[in-house]
Design an enzyme around this catalytic site. Structure first.
Site, PDB file in Angstrom:
ATOM      1  N   ARG A  25      48.258 -16.089  25.700  1.00 47.53           N
ATOM      2  CA  ARG A  25      48.414 -14.930  24.821  1.00 47.53           C
ATOM      3  C   ARG A  25      47.083 -14.389  24.316  1.00 47.53           C
ATOM      4  NH1 ARG A  25      51.273 -17.239  20.060  1.00 47.53           N
ATOM      5  NH2 ARG A  25      49.899 -18.943  20.640  1.00 47.53           N
ATOM      6  N   ARG A  61      17.472  -3.723  17.223  1.00 47.66           N
ATOM      7  CA  ARG A  61      17.503  -3.444  15.783  1.00 47.66           C
ATOM      8  C   ARG A  61      16.733  -4.551  15.077  1.00 47.66           C
ATOM      9  NH1 ARG A  61      21.476   0.375  14.209  1.00 47.66           N
ATOM     10  NH2 ARG A  61      22.884   0.947  15.903  1.00 47.66           N
ATOM     11  N   HIS A  64      14.351  -6.886  10.475  1.00 48.48           N
ATOM     12  CA  HIS A  64      14.526  -6.392   9.116  1.00 48.48           C
ATOM     13  C   HIS A  64      14.576  -7.515   8.086  1.00 48.48           C
ATOM     14  CE1 HIS A  64      16.816  -2.921  11.228  1.00 48.48           C
ATOM     15  NE2 HIS A  64      15.521  -2.691  11.230  1.00 48.48           N
ATOM     16  N   LYS A  73      22.270 -13.730   5.663  1.00 48.46           N
ATOM     17  CA  LYS A  73      23.191 -13.021   6.552  1.00 48.46           C
ATOM     18  C   LYS A  73      23.949 -14.026   7.416  1.00 48.46           C
ATOM     19  CE  LYS A  73      20.139  -9.016   6.928  1.00 48.46           C
ATOM     20  NZ  LYS A  73      19.310  -8.196   7.832  1.00 48.46           N
ATOM     21  N   TYR A 133      28.188  -8.530  10.261  1.00 48.86           N
ATOM     22  CA  TYR A 133      27.499  -9.527   9.436  1.00 48.86           C
ATOM     23  C   TYR A 133      27.825  -9.357   7.966  1.00 48.86           C
ATOM     24  CZ  TYR A 133      23.795  -5.916   8.933  1.00 48.86           C
ATOM     25  OH  TYR A 133      23.081  -4.762   8.692  1.00 48.86           O
ATOM     26  N   GLU A 144      13.540  -2.560   1.736  1.00 48.74           N
ATOM     27  CA  GLU A 144      13.641  -2.936   3.142  1.00 48.74           C
ATOM     28  C   GLU A 144      12.266  -2.893   3.807  1.00 48.74           C
ATOM     29  OE1 GLU A 144      16.776  -2.283   6.633  1.00 48.74           O
ATOM     30  OE2 GLU A 144      15.802  -0.423   6.010  1.00 48.74           O
ATOM     31  N   LYS A 169      12.046   3.654  12.305  1.00 48.05           N
ATOM     32  CA  LYS A 169      11.540   2.651  11.354  1.00 48.05           C
ATOM     33  C   LYS A 169      11.208   1.340  12.051  1.00 48.05           C
ATOM     34  CE  LYS A 169      15.925   0.685   9.776  1.00 48.05           C
ATOM     35  NZ  LYS A 169      16.781   0.426   8.629  1.00 48.05           N
ATOM     36  N   ASP A 170      11.934   1.008  13.128  1.00 52.53           N
ATOM     37  CA  ASP A 170      11.652  -0.237  13.846  1.00 52.53           C
ATOM     38  C   ASP A 170      10.407  -0.089  14.725  1.00 52.53           C
ATOM     39  OD1 ASP A 170      13.897  -1.198  12.596  1.00 52.53           O
ATOM     40  OD2 ASP A 170      15.189  -0.991  14.346  1.00 52.53           O
TER      41      ASP A 170
END
Length: 183
Positions: A25, A61, A64, A73, A133, A144, A169-170
């Site tokens: 299933r 990503r 950070h 996280k 997350y 940040e 930004k990265d």
């Protein structure tokens, strides 16, 4: 115990693998149990926010972190596959500046616990990935920060060919030697 917990090369960063019950299933597993998390991963953690991102293959990503209101996280993938990376930014740590990487996918059901004091990022290896997350503090854009994903001083071995797809930004992340860090 419904989870198996393994430390990475950064002992505070943990891989969490749930017990998965499956048959013709489909499958079932507990994706989070506060009691087991406190007992086997880290006690006293309170999650205040859930985040969900969807990214195409080659999107990177990160890396950070928040210099104030540092976030812990608990990360996982519900569709596709990513290579997840954590960098220790605590000056007092014997692992300051070191990194750990873990493959997370919808198939392996792994999660990674990233404590406060670490930078975090991932690159998408599948055609698309959905990444979920939980965080221990809210997002404060003014706090940040971003480490440069390919800083030679950190030496992350990203499993990609060529340059990833980055947010502005990265792409403008700071080199490790210039980054704000934790005590």
């Amino acid at each position: 115990m419904a989870i198996q917990v393994t430390a990475t090369v950064l002992p505070e960063v943990k891989i969490i693998e749930p017990k998965v019950f499956g048959d013709e299933r489909g499958f079932f597993f507990e994706s989070f149990n506060a009691q087991e998390f406190a007992e086997h991963v880290e006690a006293g953690v309170e999650f205040v926010q859930d985040n969900h991102s969807r990214s195409a293959k080659g999107v990177l990503r990160g890396l950070h972190y928040q210099i104030q209101h540092a976030q812990g996280k608990l990360v996982r993938v519900v569709e596709g596959e990513v290579f997840d990376v954590v960098v220790d930014l605590r000056k007092s740590s014997p692992n300051f500046g070191k990194w750990a990487g873990v493959h997370l996918s919808a198939q392996n059901h792994r999660q990674v616990w990233v404590p406060p004091g670490f930078a975090h990022g991932f690159v998408v290896l599948s055609e698309v990935a959905e990444f979920l997350y939980k965080t221990t503090d809210y997002w404060f854009p003014e706090h940040e920060r971003c480490l440069l994903w390919n800083d030679a001083d950190i030496g992350i071995e990203w499993p990609i060919d060529g340059a990833p797809i980055l947010a502005a930004k990265d792409a403008a992340g700071r080199r490790f030697v210039d980054a704000e860090t934790y005590e």
